[in-house]
Structure formats: structure tokens, C-alpha cells
Design an enzyme around this catalytic site. Structure first.
Site, PDB file in Angstrom:
ATOM      1  N   HIS A  17       0.856  -1.200   0.000  1.00  0.00           N
ATOM      2  CA  HIS A  17       0.000   0.000   0.000  1.00  0.00           C
ATOM      3  C   HIS A  17       0.889   1.247   0.000  1.00  0.00           C
ATOM      4  CE1 HIS A  17      -2.854   3.018   1.344  1.00  0.00           C
ATOM      5  NE2 HIS A  17      -3.817   2.196   0.984  1.00  0.00           N
TER       6      HIS A  17
ATOM      7  N   GLU B 199      -4.238   2.426  -7.201  1.00  0.00           N
ATOM      8  CA  GLU B 199      -4.562   3.463  -6.224  1.00  0.00           C
ATOM      9  C   GLU B 199      -3.663   4.684  -6.430  1.00  0.00           C
ATOM     10  OE1 GLU B 199      -6.699   1.683  -2.491  1.00  0.00           O
ATOM     11  OE2 GLU B 199      -4.584   2.000  -2.111  1.00  0.00           O
TER      12      GLU B 199
HETATM   13  P1  PGA Z   1      -9.746   5.872   0.815  1.00  0.00           P
HETATM   14  O1  PGA Z   1      -8.505   4.865   0.970  1.00  0.00           O
HETATM   15  O2  PGA Z   1     -10.922   5.045   0.351  1.00  0.00           O
HETATM   16  O3  PGA Z   1      -9.950   6.443   2.185  1.00  0.00           O
HETATM   17  O4  PGA Z   1      -9.379   6.909  -0.199  1.00  0.00           O
HETATM   18  C1  PGA Z   1      -8.270   3.854   0.038  1.00  0.00           C
HETATM   19  C2  PGA Z   1      -7.015   3.108   0.396  1.00  0.00           C
HETATM   20  O5  PGA Z   1      -6.070   3.722   0.914  1.00  0.00           O
HETATM   21  O6  PGA Z   1      -6.926   1.884   0.190  1.00  0.00           O
END
Ligand code: PGA
Length: 222
Positions: free
Chosen positions: A96, A145
Site C-alpha cells: 500500500h 490506487e
Molecule cells: P480511501 O482509501 O478510500 O480512504 O481513499 C483507500 C485506500 O487507501 O486503500
């Protein structure tokens, strides 16, 4: 009809009491479907109790972790090895962007974590920030992401997320999820995209009612 993953990433949130409260609200309302995989990734501290509750009530919820050690068992203070975590989880979020930024996690470390996950029958979900992101060998599930979209309230456009997902799928046979400011208002627009197989959800997953709304929309599309 396509398989959809809806994955809650709680990050460093929720006491045991709060976590159990969420599970007893979300569990009974979660549809039982072959095409919809609902996963919750809490902190390590509550995994055991949540696993017990989910098993006792037979809720269709899969447990995941937010990280794994890149090492096996041994002298690695503070790390949680896959061979011990696998008792509770079937999936692990790896690489992540918050781990890459705050804990100096590198592609090499992520690849080692993926190898540990695979050898312990844990599905590795690797997060990448764009289509150039490295997808380690053996990893079939990826979350696109973009860092600027995480927790900002400004998601990527579904069209661009679809293009990035398509490019990732061309490079390797993977299912691609989108993550970054997903909520019940915008989930449908992402799931309707051909190349997007689900969502990794941070903030909006913390609230049981909001998360249930997301699951209901996903179950209609899956
Ligand atoms: P968020 O986070 O939905 O709060 O934008 C997503 C993530 O970090 O996996």
C-alpha cells in the site's frame, strides 16, 4: 455478470468493540454470492476475535490483513509472518502507498511479501500507483490506487481508472481493483467499467451503513 471484490481497508482504526459492532451490522446483511467477494482488512489486534465471530455466525465475509512480514518465522521483531497470520486471513493487502511512504517499503520487499503470502495460501493484493507499477510474480490481484486520490475526496475518473486497469491487464493476467475516495455515491461508476473488478475502500469502509450501501450496489452489478 463478473466477479467483484469489495475490500475494506480499515488502516489503523477501530478498537475490538468497534470492530465487532461493525461485523454484527454488516455480516447479516451481506449477500451470499459466488460473484461477490466481501473482504475486511482490520488491524492484527482484532483478527482473532473477528475470525471467531465470522465463523460462529457463518457470515459471508473474508478476513484479510493490511501487511505481512517479508520473512518467515524467526528473529524479526515486530513482524507478523504469513505462516502465523494465515490462521485468520485468506488475503493480504501488500505494498500500500502508505507503507511505501511511511515505512520505506520497496518493490523488492513487496515481492518478498508476495512470495511469503503465496507459499502460505494467502491471496496477495498488491497496490500500484499507476500502470508502470511492478506486479510481482505470482500476484493475480492488483489495486490501482493513485496516491492523490487516497483519502482526498477526489477519486480518479472511472474512465481513466478503466484505461489504467486495461493497461495493467495487458501486461499481465490480473484482476484489477480501483482504490481512492470510493464511496456509495461513486462505486457504481467504477464497477460498471469493463476492466475494473472491484474496489479497495478506506474511509468509507469504516461506517457499517455506508459500507453496506456499497455492498448492495456491488451485488446488483456482480
Ligand atoms: P480511501 O482509501 O478510500 O480512504 O481513499 C483507500 C485506500 O487507501 O486503500
Amino acid at each position: 455478470m463478473k466477479r467483484i471484490w469489495i475490500i475494506a481497508n480499515w488502516k489503523s482504526n477501530k478498537s475490538l468493540e468497534e470492530a465487532l459492532d461493525w461485523v454484527v451490522k454488516v455480516g447479516p446483511e451481506t449477500p451470499r454470492s459466488e460473484n461477490l467477494k466481501v473482504v475486511v482488512c482490520p488491524t492484527f489486534t482484532v483478527l482473532e476475535e473477528l475470525a471467531k465471530e465470522i465463523k460462529a455466525k457463518d457470515y459471508p465475509i473474508i478476513l484479510g490483513s493490511q501487511d505481512l512480514s517479508p520473512f518467515p518465522v524467526g528473529a524479526y521483531t515486530g513482524e507478523e509472518p504469513a505462516s502465523l497470520v494465515k490462521v485468520f486471513v485468506n488475503l493480504a493487502i501488500l505494498g500500500h502507498s502508505e507503507r511505501r511512504k511511511n515505512f520505506a517499503e520497496t518493490d523488492q520487499m513487496v515481492a518478498e511479501k508476495v512470495a511469503q503470502a503465496i507459499s502460505n495460501n494467502i491471496i496477495p493484493l498488491v497496490c500500484v500507483q499507476d500502470e508502470k507499477g511492478e506486479v510481482p510474480k505470482g500476484c493475480n490481484l492488483v489495486a490501482y490506487e493513485p496516491v492523490w486520490a487516497i483519502g482526498s475526496g477526489t477519486p480518479d475518473t472511472p474512465e481513466n481508472a478503466n484505461t489504467v486497469s486495461s493497461n495493467l491487464k495487458q501486461a499481465k493476467e490480473v484482476e484489477v481493483l480501483y482504490g481512492g475516495s470510493v464511496n456509495s455515491q461513486n462505486i457504481a461508476s467504477f464497477l460498471e467499467q469493463e476492466n475494473i473488478s472491484g474496489a479497495l475502500i478506506g474511509g468509507a469502509s469504516l461506517d457499517a451503513e455506508e459500507f453496506l450501501k456499497i455492498i448492495k450496489i456491488a451485488s446488483e452489478i456482480s
